[in-house]
Design a protein around this motif. Structure first.
Motif, PDB file in Angstrom:
ATOM      1  N   ALA A  26      56.783  13.173  26.300  1.00 47.95           N
ATOM      2  CA  ALA A  26      55.647  12.245  26.233  1.00 47.95           C
ATOM      3  C   ALA A  26      55.657  11.490  24.908  1.00 47.95           C
ATOM      4  CB  ALA A  26      54.341  13.012  26.396  1.00 47.95           C
ATOM      5  N   VAL A  27      55.965  12.196  23.824  1.00 48.12           N
ATOM      6  CA  VAL A  27      56.040  11.558  22.505  1.00 48.12           C
ATOM      7  C   VAL A  27      57.167  10.541  22.473  1.00 48.12           C
ATOM      8  CG1 VAL A  27      56.556  11.964  20.073  1.00 48.12           C
ATOM      9  CG2 VAL A  27      55.023  13.513  21.291  1.00 48.12           C
ATOM     10  N   GLU A  28      58.280  10.883  23.116  1.00 49.01           N
ATOM     11  CA  GLU A  28      59.435   9.986  23.127  1.00 49.01           C
ATOM     12  C   GLU A  28      59.085   8.652  23.774  1.00 49.01           C
ATOM     13  OE1 GLU A  28      62.710  11.252  25.548  1.00 49.01           O
ATOM     14  OE2 GLU A  28      64.138  10.184  24.295  1.00 49.01           O
ATOM     15  N   GLU A  29      58.329   8.692  24.860  1.00 45.63           N
ATOM     16  CA  GLU A  29      57.952   7.460  25.538  1.00 45.63           C
ATOM     17  C   GLU A  29      57.115   6.573  24.617  1.00 45.63           C
ATOM     18  OE1 GLU A  29      56.005   8.457  29.123  1.00 45.63           O
ATOM     19  OE2 GLU A  29      57.784   9.341  30.064  1.00 45.63           O
ATOM     20  N   ASN A  30      56.170   7.176  23.894  1.00 49.51           N
ATOM     21  CA  ASN A  30      55.314   6.399  22.996  1.00 49.51           C
ATOM     22  C   ASN A  30      56.096   5.865  21.805  1.00 49.51           C
ATOM     23  OD1 ASN A  30      53.084   6.972  24.615  1.00 49.51           O
ATOM     24  ND2 ASN A  30      52.611   8.849  23.486  1.00 49.51           N
ATOM     25  N   GLU A  31      56.977   6.700  21.235  1.00 48.18           N
ATOM     26  CA  GLU A  31      57.705   6.293  20.037  1.00 48.18           C
ATOM     27  C   GLU A  31      58.766   5.244  20.338  1.00 48.18           C
ATOM     28  OE1 GLU A  31      59.119   9.916  18.336  1.00 48.18           O
ATOM     29  OE2 GLU A  31      57.279  10.223  17.176  1.00 48.18           O
ATOM     30  N   GLU A  32      59.322   5.284  21.547  1.00 44.83           N
ATOM     31  CA  GLU A  32      60.280   4.253  21.918  1.00 44.83           C
ATOM     32  C   GLU A  32      59.599   2.898  22.006  1.00 44.83           C
ATOM     33  OE1 GLU A  32      62.085   5.593  25.489  1.00 44.83           O
ATOM     34  OE2 GLU A  32      63.743   6.605  24.461  1.00 44.83           O
ATOM     35  N   GLN A  33      58.323   2.920  22.351  1.00 42.61           N
ATOM     36  CA  GLN A  33      57.598   1.661  22.473  1.00 42.61           C
ATOM     37  C   GLN A  33      57.246   1.075  21.108  1.00 42.61           C
ATOM     38  OE1 GLN A  33      54.237   2.537  24.963  1.00 42.61           O
ATOM     39  NE2 GLN A  33      55.491   2.937  26.779  1.00 42.61           N
ATOM     40  N   ASP A  34      56.889   1.923  20.127  1.00 43.61           N
ATOM     41  CA  ASP A  34      56.507   1.380  18.822  1.00 43.61           C
ATOM     42  C   ASP A  34      57.627   1.441  17.787  1.00 43.61           C
ATOM     43  OD1 ASP A  34      56.686   4.002  17.908  1.00 43.61           O
ATOM     44  OD2 ASP A  34      54.524   4.349  17.970  1.00 43.61           O
ATOM     45  N   GLY A  35      58.805   1.936  18.187  1.00 41.93           N
ATOM     46  CA  GLY A  35      59.955   1.928  17.279  1.00 41.93           C
ATOM     47  C   GLY A  35      59.940   3.008  16.222  1.00 41.93           C
ATOM     48  N   SER A  36      59.093   4.023  16.345  1.00 39.59           N
ATOM     49  CA  SER A  36      59.049   5.100  15.361  1.00 39.59           C
ATOM     50  C   SER A  36      60.280   5.983  15.487  1.00 39.59           C
ATOM     51  CB  SER A  36      57.787   5.950  15.570  1.00 39.59           C
ATOM     52  OG  SER A  36      56.640   5.149  15.479  1.00 39.59           O
ATOM     53  N   PRO A  37      60.677   6.686  14.416  1.00 41.50           N
ATOM     54  CA  PRO A  37      61.844   7.566  14.480  1.00 41.50           C
ATOM     55  C   PRO A  37      61.597   8.757  15.404  1.00 41.50           C
ATOM     56  CG  PRO A  37      60.675   7.873  12.414  1.00 41.50           C
ATOM     57  CD  PRO A  37      60.069   6.680  13.067  1.00 41.50           C
ATOM     58  N   LEU A  38      62.652   9.213  16.051  1.00 45.36           N
ATOM     59  CA  LEU A  38      62.551  10.300  17.012  1.00 45.36           C
ATOM     60  C   LEU A  38      62.977  11.635  16.412  1.00 45.36           C
ATOM     61  CD1 LEU A  38      64.118   8.608  20.171  1.00 45.36           C
ATOM     62  CD2 LEU A  38      61.705   8.935  19.682  1.00 45.36           C
ATOM     63  N   TYR A  39      62.210  12.684  16.645  1.00 46.69           N
ATOM     64  CA  TYR A  39      62.606  14.063  16.544  1.00 46.69           C
ATOM     65  C   TYR A  39      63.189  14.562  15.223  1.00 46.69           C
ATOM     66  CZ  TYR A  39      62.290  13.585  21.599  1.00 46.69           C
ATOM     67  OH  TYR A  39      61.864  13.319  22.859  1.00 46.69           O
ATOM     68  N   SER A  40      62.726  15.704  14.854  1.00 52.24           N
ATOM     69  CA  SER A  40      63.343  16.477  13.775  1.00 52.24           C
ATOM     70  C   SER A  40      64.477  17.300  14.388  1.00 52.24           C
ATOM     71  CB  SER A  40      62.307  17.408  13.150  1.00 52.24           C
ATOM     72  OG  SER A  40      61.889  18.373  14.104  1.00 52.24           O
ATOM     73  N   ILE A  41      65.221  18.006  13.535  1.00 53.23           N
ATOM     74  CA  ILE A  41      66.303  18.849  14.039  1.00 53.23           C
ATOM     75  C   ILE A  41      65.762  19.910  14.977  1.00 53.23           C
ATOM     76  CG2 ILE A  41      68.053  20.546  13.373  1.00 53.23           C
ATOM     77  CD1 ILE A  41      68.495  18.952  10.816  1.00 53.23           C
ATOM     78  N   GLU A  42      64.617  20.526  14.594  1.00 56.36           N
ATOM     79  CA  GLU A  42      64.026  21.562  15.436  1.00 56.36           C
ATOM     80  C   GLU A  42      63.612  20.989  16.787  1.00 56.36           C
ATOM     81  OE1 GLU A  42      63.194  20.939  12.342  1.00 56.36           O
ATOM     82  OE2 GLU A  42      63.842  22.750  11.266  1.00 56.36           O
ATOM     83  N   ASP A  43      63.015  19.789  16.766  1.00 57.89           N
ATOM     84  CA  ASP A  43      62.599  19.172  18.016  1.00 57.89           C
ATOM     85  C   ASP A  43      63.787  18.897  18.930  1.00 57.89           C
ATOM     86  OD1 ASP A  43      59.985  19.220  17.264  1.00 57.89           O
ATOM     87  OD2 ASP A  43      59.911  17.149  16.572  1.00 57.89           O
ATOM     88  N   ARG A  44      64.900  18.511  18.340  1.00 63.00           N
ATOM     89  CA  ARG A  44      66.101  18.234  19.141  1.00 63.00           C
ATOM     90  C   ARG A  44      66.571  19.491  19.867  1.00 63.00           C
ATOM     91  NH1 ARG A  44      68.705  13.394  18.191  1.00 63.00           N
ATOM     92  NH2 ARG A  44      68.006  12.219  16.370  1.00 63.00           N
ATOM     93  N   ILE A  45      66.439  20.640  19.213  1.00 61.16           N
ATOM     94  CA  ILE A  45      66.842  21.905  19.836  1.00 61.16           C
ATOM     95  C   ILE A  45      66.015  22.148  21.092  1.00 61.16           C
ATOM     96  CG2 ILE A  45      66.845  24.415  19.569  1.00 61.16           C
ATOM     97  CD1 ILE A  45      67.486  23.999  16.615  1.00 61.16           C
ATOM     98  N   TRP A  46      64.689  22.000  20.970  1.00 59.93           N
ATOM     99  CA  TRP A  46      63.824  22.278  22.117  1.00 59.93           C
ATOM    100  C   TRP A  46      63.993  21.221  23.201  1.00 59.93           C
ATOM    101  CZ3 TRP A  46      63.668  26.734  20.738  1.00 59.93           C
ATOM    102  CH2 TRP A  46      63.258  27.173  19.488  1.00 59.93           C
ATOM    103  N   GLN A  47      64.187  19.980  22.791  1.00 55.59           N
ATOM    104  CA  GLN A  47      64.417  18.939  23.786  1.00 55.59           C
ATOM    105  C   GLN A  47      65.693  19.221  24.576  1.00 55.59           C
ATOM    106  OE1 GLN A  47      66.181  15.331  22.611  1.00 55.59           O
ATOM    107  NE2 GLN A  47      65.012  14.035  24.017  1.00 55.59           N
TER     108      GLN A  47
END
Length: 357
Positions: free
Chosen positions: A75-96
């Motif tokens: 859900a965060v990815e969809e919002n951040e892709e729209q506003d151009g914010s950076p995606l995910y920390s290293i920990e977030d990438r693991i869970w994703q």
């Protein structure tokens, strides 16, 4: 107490231990006297997904955490892709990544959890994950003496006589940056002075168990011991010690690969097999996953990853593997190199003629 003992003695099947745990191998379930209820069939299906997740997705993380975090990050990815914010920390990438693998092992996972209560699903998934790892660890510990010529033999030996106290197991568990032939190294390892870290590479992980200190990626994770362990877990114990013919295996029963719909080796499965055969440790597991799937790899690391997976699939799924890379220099690469040399020579000759007075 007396009645209980009498009942047990009259029914030896009640105390007979299953050789490999409640899994695809080494068990003989009694024939059911009645058809399974819909609830029993549903539970068996979810347990099967849990086993597949443990072996091919993420064996250590709690399903509830992975699923909730994965849904939230999507859900965060969809919002951040729209506003151009950076995606995910290293920990977030693991869970994703883990959540993405969950969905591959559990078809329809997202749709199911949207319409159903999540609690029974995650509890039964975790049951399946635990039973898979317990069964596989027991299987490998029981059968590992067949995967390598241990001298002296390791069967019927006290556990205290293994590890760094045994010449063969000590060598296999020696960190790749150390020289096992150095007796002072052996002594330090026995005394715990050179304790391995969670990201340590070991001799048993290498082809021929001979790491190159100056090139630690050469032969890394190409150990035939690991291949045999993978075959035992995914195809059946007999498949580990028999040379397959025509891409087949000796086992006539459907193994965990067939039951889970697995037709290729994944980095998570390699990490899983490496862990259960040595250090069943979350930190070690994560370090292996990072090495094989971490973001922004160098060109050398990416080529190593590609060739590693191709090698594993050739060893384990030869009938369905189509080579995509070459372990030496291919004719196409040789052709390109020759063309580059000819082009460079032509440009050099043209430049020399231009510079003449």
């Amino acid at each position: 107490m007396a009645d209980g003992n009498a009942h047990t003695e009259s029914n030896p099947a009640a105390i007979k231990k299953r050789k490999y745990g409640d899994d695809a191998y080494g068990r003989k379930k009694p024939k059911s006297k009645h058809n399974k209820s819909e609830e029993e069939s549903w539970r068996d299906m979810i347990v099967g997904y849990g086993r597949c997740i443990s072996r091919n997705a993420d064996t250590f993380s709690l399903p509830r955490f992975v699923i909730n975090t994965g849904i939230e990050l999507e859900a965060v990815e969809e919002n951040e892709e729209q506003d151009g914010s950076p995606l995910y920390s290293i920990e977030d990438r693991i869970w994703q990544s883990s959540y993405s693998k969950y969905k591959q092992c559990f078809p329809g996972l997202e749709a199911t959890l949207v319409n159903e209560d999540q609690t029974p699903y995650v509890r039964i998934l975790w049951d399946g994950m635990k039973t898979a790892r317990q069964a596989d660890v027991h299987l490998i510990k029981t059968e590992i003496h067949k995967y390598y010529d241990f001298q002296p033999a390791i069967t019927n030996v006290l556990k205290s006589s293994l590890g760094y106290s045994h010449p063969a197991t000590g060598m296999l568990l020696c960190p790749a940056n150390l020289d096992w032939n150095d007796e002072s190294v052996q002594e330090r390892l026995r005394q715990g002075e050179d304790s391995p870290n969670i990201d340590t590479l070991f001799y048993f992980m290498y082809s021929d168990h001979q790491p190159s200190p100056n090139s630690l990626n050469r032969g890394l994770l190409r150990s035939l011991m690991l291949i045999k362990a993978y075959k035992a877990v995914f195809f059946g114990p007999s498949s580990a010690t028999v040379q397959p013919t025509n891409g087949g295996t000796r086992s006539t029963k459907p193994g965990n690969a067939a039951l889970g719909g697995i037709n290729k080796v994944t980095p998570s499965a390699i990490a899983y097999i490496t862990c259960i055969g040595s250090f069943d440790n979350c930190g070690f597991y994560r370090a292996l996953i990072q090495m094989m799937e971490g973001p922004n790899p160098s060109s050398i690391r990416q080529r190593w990853r590609t060739e590693l997976l191709e090698w594993w699939n050739t060893q384990c799924f030869p009938a369905t593997t189509v080579p995509t890379t070459s372990h030496g220099i291919s004719l196409q690469e040789l052709l390109l190199a020759q063309e580059a040399e000819e082009e460079e020579a032509a440009e050099s000759g043209s430049s020399n003629q231009t510079e003449r007075p």
